[in-house]
Design a protein around this motif. Structure first.
Motif, mmCIF file in Angstrom:
data_model
loop_
_atom_site.group_PDB
_atom_site.id
_atom_site.type_symbol
_atom_site.label_atom_id
_atom_site.label_comp_id
_atom_site.label_asym_id
_atom_site.label_seq_id
_atom_site.Cartn_x
_atom_site.Cartn_y
_atom_site.Cartn_z
ATOM 1 N N MET A 1 0.842 -1.193 0.000
ATOM 2 C CA MET A 1 0.000 0.000 0.000
ATOM 3 C C MET A 1 0.885 1.254 0.000
ATOM 4 O O MET A 1 2.034 1.207 0.398
ATOM 5 C CB MET A 1 -0.888 -0.007 1.243
ATOM 6 C CG MET A 1 -2.157 0.780 1.075
ATOM 7 S SD MET A 1 -3.196 0.657 2.534
ATOM 8 C CE MET A 1 -2.391 1.758 3.650
ATOM 9 N N ASP A 59 -5.993 2.959 -0.724
ATOM 10 C CA ASP A 59 -7.220 2.213 -0.426
ATOM 11 C C ASP A 59 -8.453 3.112 -0.355
ATOM 12 O O ASP A 59 -9.579 2.627 -0.426
ATOM 13 C CB ASP A 59 -7.086 1.478 0.917
ATOM 14 C CG ASP A 59 -6.150 0.290 0.806
ATOM 15 O OD1 ASP A 59 -5.806 -0.097 -0.324
ATOM 16 O OD2 ASP A 59 -5.749 -0.240 1.862
ATOM 17 N N ASP A 60 -8.238 4.402 -0.179
ATOM 18 C CA ASP A 60 -9.360 5.335 -0.021
ATOM 19 C C ASP A 60 -9.641 6.154 -1.277
ATOM 20 O O ASP A 60 -10.469 7.066 -1.252
ATOM 21 C CB ASP A 60 -9.073 6.296 1.139
ATOM 22 C CG ASP A 60 -8.989 5.569 2.476
ATOM 23 O OD1 ASP A 60 -9.657 4.524 2.617
ATOM 24 O OD2 ASP A 60 -8.260 6.038 3.368
#
Ligand code: SF4
Ligand code: SF4
Length: 107
Positions: A1, A59-60
């Motif tokens: 990530m 991820d957002d």
């Protein structure tokens, strides 16, 4: 990530994010900063530091922000590391929140 710098940094570039990053993963272009996804350790420190709310975890990302992941990766290979903040542009506040700034990105 990794964390990703988004459109609202263009022409804002306040650089508060740079001082908190423990691993020097910010790279500086003429009017935008990017994060090297291979260096980011997901420490989360930079996201709340950005006054322009221009940093998110990958991820957002909303669907229309996903292209910025590739843009950060691409430009971080071309631009030099910045690990200490400088003076932001004089007109940074005027550009904060202006829509459709991608057209002004200087590479
Ligand atoms: S603090 Fe936000 S607007 Fe400023 S350089 Fe960092 S990502 Fe860009
Ligand atoms: S999440 Fe941490 S390591 Fe990644 S860019 Fe932000 S401050 Fe640097």
């Amino acid at each position: 990530m990794t964390f990703v710098v988004l459109e609202n940094c263009i022409k804002c570039k306040y650089m508060d994010c740079v001082d908190v990053c423990p691993v020097d993963c910010f790279h500086e272009g003429p009017n935008f900063l990017v994060i090297d996804p291979d260096e980011c350790i997901d420490c989360t420190l930079c996201e709340p530091e950005c006054p322009a709310e221009a940093i998110l975890s990958e991820d957002d990302l909303a669907p229309d922000q996903e292209s910025y992941l590739q843009l950060n990766e691409e430009l971080s290979q071309q631009w030099p590391v910045i690990n200490a903040s400088k003076e932001p542009p004089e007109d940074a506040a005027e550009w904060d929140g202006v829509p459709d700034k991608l057209q002004y990105l200087e590479k």
